[in-house]
Design an enzyme around this catalytic site. Sequence first.
Site, PDB file in Angstrom:
ATOM      1  N   ARG A 174     -19.436 180.236   0.621  1.00 42.10           N
ATOM      2  CA  ARG A 174     -20.141 179.405   1.598  1.00 42.10           C
ATOM      3  C   ARG A 174     -20.854 180.335   2.572  1.00 42.10           C
ATOM      4  O   ARG A 174     -20.308 181.389   2.951  1.00 42.10           O
ATOM      5  CB  ARG A 174     -19.153 178.530   2.393  1.00 42.10           C
ATOM      6  CG  ARG A 174     -18.576 177.359   1.610  1.00 42.10           C
ATOM      7  CD  ARG A 174     -19.622 176.273   1.360  1.00 42.10           C
ATOM      8  NE  ARG A 174     -19.083 175.110   0.654  1.00 42.10           N
ATOM      9  CZ  ARG A 174     -19.066 174.945  -0.668  1.00 42.10           C
ATOM     10  NH1 ARG A 174     -19.556 175.890  -1.455  1.00 42.10           N
ATOM     11  NH2 ARG A 174     -18.585 173.852  -1.216  1.00 42.10           N
ATOM     12  N   HIS A 199     -28.071 177.945  -4.170  1.00 43.00           N
ATOM     13  CA  HIS A 199     -26.743 177.335  -4.354  1.00 43.00           C
ATOM     14  C   HIS A 199     -26.594 176.758  -5.772  1.00 43.00           C
ATOM     15  O   HIS A 199     -26.475 175.552  -5.966  1.00 43.00           O
ATOM     16  CB  HIS A 199     -26.494 176.251  -3.295  1.00 43.00           C
ATOM     17  CG  HIS A 199     -25.028 175.948  -3.106  1.00 43.00           C
ATOM     18  ND1 HIS A 199     -24.467 175.636  -1.898  1.00 43.00           N
ATOM     19  CD2 HIS A 199     -23.993 175.912  -3.992  1.00 43.00           C
ATOM     20  CE1 HIS A 199     -23.173 175.403  -2.035  1.00 43.00           C
ATOM     21  NE2 HIS A 199     -22.861 175.570  -3.314  1.00 43.00           N
ATOM     22  N   GLU A 216     -28.244 175.623   4.646  1.00 41.87           N
ATOM     23  CA  GLU A 216     -28.990 175.276   3.424  1.00 41.87           C
ATOM     24  C   GLU A 216     -29.749 173.962   3.596  1.00 41.87           C
ATOM     25  O   GLU A 216     -29.221 173.046   4.226  1.00 41.87           O
ATOM     26  CB  GLU A 216     -28.007 175.176   2.245  1.00 41.87           C
ATOM     27  CG  GLU A 216     -27.347 176.509   1.941  1.00 41.87           C
ATOM     28  CD  GLU A 216     -26.211 176.400   0.933  1.00 41.87           C
ATOM     29  OE1 GLU A 216     -25.995 175.300   0.370  1.00 41.87           O
ATOM     30  OE2 GLU A 216     -25.545 177.422   0.723  1.00 41.87           O
TER      31      GLU A 216
END
Length: 310
Positions: free
Chosen positions: A229, A276, A258
């Site tokens: 993360r 991601h 993000e």
Amino acid sequence: MKPEVLVVGPLMPHVMTALEADYRIHKLYEAEDRAAYLAKIGPGVRGIATATGANAELMDALPQLEIISSFGVGVDSVDLVHAAARNIIVANTPDVLNDDVANLAVLLLLACSRRLVAYDSYVRKGAWLETSPPLARSVRGRKVGILGLGRIGKDIATKLAVFGCEVVYHGRRAQPEVDYPFFADLEEMARQSDYVIVICPGGAATHNIVNRGVLDALGPEGTLINVARGSVVDEPELVAALVEGRLGGAGLDVFADEPRVPEALFALDQVVLQPHQGSATTETRRAMGDLQVDNLAAYFSGKGVLTPVE
Ligand code: NAP
Ligand code: 8YV
């Protein structure tokens, strides 16, 4: 009567098809007035299906809520403390994604060490016609520190053995059953490593634990890979370390905010960026969706969820 399930945001088509067959579905993402919608349908809802978490406010709009079935293994966007206080069961989708997430971690490590993206652009822009690029680095014999030797971290470690890497790890505690050397101190692991791969959970406990000290310990010859993360790494410090050459390179699949990525990274050819994508293959995403559905089915048939978050 079919149980009522709230779908927070769009889910995979095969998941929606399965949910629509077995539940009375409410699509929160289609509501124009979210509060009014929740006030209307909230009292009947017993389950949540989500890929983007669930906060306390949402849970409290659903007084009969019993289960949250989350798509993905990371549950940092689900308020677990509040769920526990309300006796709401939380399920996630572990293990089915280990292989692909570990593959992306190894891919980023190799891409950084062999300068894959930079040299692709070297060929495309015609620079090879002028001269050959500088030599890259081999990964054989180099030390890789894994921050978070869990399900995915262990898979990464196994894959790295094929490339002749030496694996060490950091976590909150040593795991007596594994042979890899343990570092109680993250900064010391970074100092002794050529690469650090971040694959621990996000959330408050790991917020910015990869800080300036850790980045400087990894140093100008070191590379950071983050497939966990964005919150685990102090992002402004990471950008500064890369721009100033205090850190050698980075392979990043995840970011603090993000889908926004610090623009300063775009100019750096020692950095490889991904949107991601750790689990983002057709096969793995299908398996994750199936498990999300199966958790709800197991719960509502009285068997208990398959993969509860403990
Ligand atoms: P896991 O099996 O629970 O492993 C997590 C590891 O992190 C454990 O070894 C744990 O060891 C360590 N850890 C936990 N808290 C820590 C702390 N405060 N400080 C240091 N280490 C800590 O989880 P997993 O299934 O491997 O998944 C790991 C994470 O990867 C997920 O939570 C998710 O955020 C991320 N992920 C990203 C993608 C992607 O698309 N990029 C895909 C899947 C997962 P100890 O208990 O000994 O501390
Ligand atoms: C997913 C992930 O992209 O499993 C996780 O924790 O980060 C990824 O597999 C994400 O959870 C989808 O919402």
